[in-house]
Structure formats: structure tokens, C-alpha cells
Scaffold this active site. Structure first.
Site, PDB file in Angstrom:
ATOM      1  N   ASP A 175       0.832  -1.203   0.000  1.00 56.25           N
ATOM      2  CA  ASP A 175       0.000   0.000   0.000  1.00 56.25           C
ATOM      3  C   ASP A 175       0.865   1.252   0.000  1.00 56.25           C
ATOM      4  O   ASP A 175       0.836   2.053   0.938  1.00 56.25           O
ATOM      5  CB  ASP A 175      -0.934  -0.006   1.213  1.00 56.25           C
ATOM      6  N   LEU A 176       1.614   1.436  -1.079  1.00 52.95           N
ATOM      7  CA  LEU A 176       2.487   2.601  -1.188  1.00 52.95           C
ATOM      8  C   LEU A 176       1.615   3.815  -1.516  1.00 52.95           C
ATOM      9  O   LEU A 176       1.108   3.952  -2.620  1.00 52.95           O
ATOM     10  CB  LEU A 176       3.528   2.376  -2.286  1.00 52.95           C
TER      11      LEU A 176
END
Length: 241
Positions: A175-176
Site C-alpha cells: 500500500d504505497l
């Protein structure tokens, strides 16, 4: 039972367990994963964290306590329980191991302090404590406060370099986004929240997928400014290859 290997200590207590780094003088007690334990030495994290993260302070130092929470539609009926499949497969233990490995390699991630799980039938809940990164702010906040006339080049390069180093080390971030990159006073970009992250061969398509996830986040939070920043970041990332 307590098993020690390297600097990592594992403590099992009935249906609960924890890992902690012996470099920190943290108590081997499940209460350290409850913000109530810290009383007035705990305060909620305002940006990100799904209302389940706190800045905490104790004799071992300062850190961020994060309880694992589900996202999306599932969270409406199940906010914090995960299917049990062994201690080493818990979200917290997996993230602890990954962060420690990344830190040993010199990657820009916080030191991990401790991780825990508590079982209930065939489910478990989990928590993680990482060391605070002093003077850092989420990338989203830094960009929001940046004057329109400012040159974002140095910041974009710092973010691109950190992401590139992560990918070069064959680490995938699940989940950048604009809140999982922290920027310090020296314009260094730190990567946080490696829940569901893992070590695997980072192909070009996987790297691009990570970058595109960040692009969507920046666009959602900052609209055109976010897209423009991502373009800068992407160009610097490509230059690193």
C-alpha cells in the site's frame, strides 16, 4: 517459553505471543500493545492509521503503536480479526521480520520494536510497535504546505531514491501511498507500513504497479499537484534504473 536468537526475543503466553528486539528495554508484557498502558504518554496519530495508531513513550524510547485494522467493505463487519494460520504467518510477525531485514540492509525504514498476536478460536488480532522517526511528516502534508512557486525536484528525487532502493532489495509494498512515505527535515524519504508487504523478485510490472498505486493516492489527495509531483518522481526513478 522464551526463545532468543540474535537480537530477536520471542515470548509465548497461552494464546498470545510477541516478538521484540532486545536492543529496546521494552517489557515482555502484552500490555505494551494497549495504548491505555501508556496513559498520558500515548496520543493518537492524526494522519493515516485508520484510527488505530498512537504515538507512545516509555522507558525504552518513543514509538508508534499500530493495531491491525481491515480496510474496504470487509471492515464493516470485521474490523480487526484475521484467520489464524500459525504465529509466523500473522500479519504482525511477518511485518516485524520484513522490517528488521530491511533495516539491516540499510533501507529507509523505521526500526521495529515489537510485534504481537492474540488468538481467539480460529482468529487472531495483532499489533506492532516501530520506533518513531523524529521530525517527519507524511508526504501528503509536506506537499499540501509547499508553496506553489517551490521546486519539488529535490523531494521527488528523495522519494524516488527510497522507493528504488526498496525495489532493488526485492521488497514489495502492499500500500504505497502519500501517507506511507514520511519526509524528515533533511528531505530524506522514509517508507512505513509494510503490512502485507513481502520479499519477492520485483519484476518491472510489479515495480510499476507500486508506483501507480502511489500515483492514484497522490491524485486523490492533491489532484493536479499530486500528479505533477508523481511525474517528477517517476522520471527520477527511471534514471536510477
Amino acid at each position: 517459553m522464551t526463545d532468543t536468537f540474535g537480537q530477536v526475543v520471542r515470548v509465548n503466553a497461552g494464546k498470545s505471543g510477541m516478538l521484540y528486539d532486545s536492543a529496546f528495554a521494552i517489557e515482555p508484557d502484552m500490555r505494551v500493545f494497549d495504548p491505555v498502558f501508556y496513559a498520558d504518554r500515548a496520543r493518537p496519530v492524526s494522519a493515516g492509521g485508520r484510527n488505530a495508531a498512537w504515538f507512545v513513550h516509555d522507558r525504552w524510547g518513543s514509538g508508534v503503536l499500530r493495531k491491525y485494522r481491515r480496510g474496504g467493505l470487509v471492515a464493516r463487519i470485521n474490523k480487526s480479526h484475521y484467520v489464524w494460520n500459525g504465529a509466523e504467518n500473522t500479519r504482525s510477525f511477518a511485518e516485524f521480520r520484513l522490517l528488521q531485514s530491511m533495516h539491516v540492509q540499510g533501507l529507509p525504514v523505521p526500526k521495529v520494536v515489537a510485534a504481537s498476536y492474540t488468538r481467539s478460536w480460529c482468529f487472531y488480532q495483532a499489533a506492532l510497535i516501530t520506533e518513531t522517526l523524529p521530525g517527519t511528516r507524511p508526504l501528503a502534508s509536506v506537499l499540501k504546505d509547499m508553496p506553489a512557486t517551490a521546486d519539488p525536484g529535490a523531494l521527488a528525487k528523495a522519494c524516488a531514491n527510497s522507493i528504488y532502493l526498496m525495489h532493488k532489495a526485492n521488497v514489495w509494498h502492499a500500500d504505497l501511498n502519500a501517507f506511507n512515505i514520511l519526509v524528515d527535515g533533511n528531505n530524506k524519504a522514509w517508507l512505513i507500513d509494510f503490512d502485507k508487504g513481502r520479499q519477492l523478485v520485483m519484476t518491472d510490472s510489479l515495480c510499476e504497479a507500486n508506483l501507480n498505486r502511489l500515483k492514484r493516492s497522490l491524485e486523490k489527495v492533491l489532484q493536479q499537484q499530486g500528479l505533477a509531483f508523481w511525474e517528477h518522481l517517476h522520471r527520477f526513478y527511471i534514471k536510477n534504473q
